[in-house]
Design a protein around this motif. Structure first.
Motif, mmCIF file in Angstrom:
data_model
loop_
_atom_site.group_PDB
_atom_site.id
_atom_site.type_symbol
_atom_site.label_atom_id
_atom_site.label_comp_id
_atom_site.label_asym_id
_atom_site.label_seq_id
_atom_site.Cartn_x
_atom_site.Cartn_y
_atom_site.Cartn_z
ATOM 1 N N GLU A 164 0.804 -1.278 0.137
ATOM 2 C CA GLU A 164 -0.271 0.042 0.152
ATOM 3 C C GLU A 164 0.853 1.246 0.051
ATOM 4 N N ARG B 233 2.046 1.601 -3.537
ATOM 5 C CA ARG B 233 1.111 2.113 -4.515
ATOM 6 C C ARG B 233 0.627 3.424 -4.015
ATOM 7 N N ASN B 234 0.402 3.974 -2.825
ATOM 8 C CA ASN B 234 0.066 5.395 -2.461
ATOM 9 C C ASN B 234 1.141 6.107 -3.003
ATOM 10 N N CYS C 44 3.413 5.897 -5.626
ATOM 11 C CA CYS C 44 3.402 5.940 -6.860
ATOM 12 C C CYS C 44 2.270 6.704 -7.561
ATOM 13 N N ASN C 45 1.179 6.560 -6.783
ATOM 14 C CA ASN C 45 -0.027 7.260 -7.119
ATOM 15 C C ASN C 45 -0.074 8.853 -7.038
ATOM 16 N N PHE D 268 2.203 9.808 -9.838
ATOM 17 C CA PHE D 268 1.384 9.689 -11.098
ATOM 18 C C PHE D 268 0.722 11.136 -11.208
ATOM 19 N N ASP D 269 0.051 11.409 -10.203
ATOM 20 C CA ASP D 269 -0.668 12.533 -10.352
ATOM 21 C C ASP D 269 0.208 13.811 -10.500
ATOM 22 N N ASN E 145 0.845 13.794 -14.132
ATOM 23 C CA ASN E 145 -0.274 14.384 -14.944
ATOM 24 C C ASN E 145 -0.641 15.648 -14.717
ATOM 25 N N ASP F 176 1.828 9.813 -16.961
ATOM 26 C CA ASP F 176 2.184 8.769 -16.121
ATOM 27 C C ASP F 176 2.279 7.224 -16.764
ATOM 28 N N THR G 104 3.880 0.135 -11.376
ATOM 29 C CA THR G 104 3.611 0.693 -10.167
ATOM 30 C C THR G 104 4.812 0.502 -9.330
ATOM 31 N N CYS H 168 9.154 5.375 -9.729
ATOM 32 C CA CYS H 168 8.624 6.599 -9.564
ATOM 33 C C CYS H 168 9.757 7.728 -8.737
#
Length: 117
Positions: free
Chosen positions: A48, A51-52, A54-55, A58-59, A62, A70, A78, A83
């Motif tokens: 998690e 994932r968090n 990386c998100n 990604f945001d 973007n 991304d 991911t 990242c």
């Protein structure tokens, strides 16, 4: 306009364009806010965390480089190391731009102009 290379992806991006730089400034604020909020979570699995983080990155891309950046940079991965490497490359490009901007602004500072006149 310069080419900005993040990992193997290239983008048209100009740190000297006000609207583009404003997106960068806003994206950095959002990353900072999101990371602080995220760091307050006590129990979370390592997957998690990856994932968090990386998100968040990604945001970030973007927001600055446009929707889908991304996917262009990371594909469907991911991967925390990818990242962080990509984020570091962007920060290094920003630091380089800041140094160049400082050099330009010092060249045309009011004090220097007065000394030369």
């Amino acid at each position: 306009m310069e080419k900005l290379k993040i990992l193997e992806a290239e983008f048209e991006f100009d740190f000297y364009e006000a609207d583009e730089l404003e997106r960068v400034e806003q994206a950095f604020k959002t990353v900072e806010k999101t990371v602080h909020k995220y760091m307050n979570k006590k129990t979370i699995k390592s997957s998690e965390v990856i994932r968090n983080v990386c998100n968040i990155i990604f945001d970030f891309f973007n927001c600055i480089l446009g929707e889908g950046a991304d996917k262009k940079i990371f594909g469907n991965k991911t991967n925390l190391k990818m990242c962080l490497d990509a984020f570091e490359q962007f920060v290094e490009a920003k630091v380089k731009q800041d140094k160049e901007f400082e050099k330009i602004s010092n060249k045309y500072s009011p004090d220097r102009i007065r000394r030369e006149v």
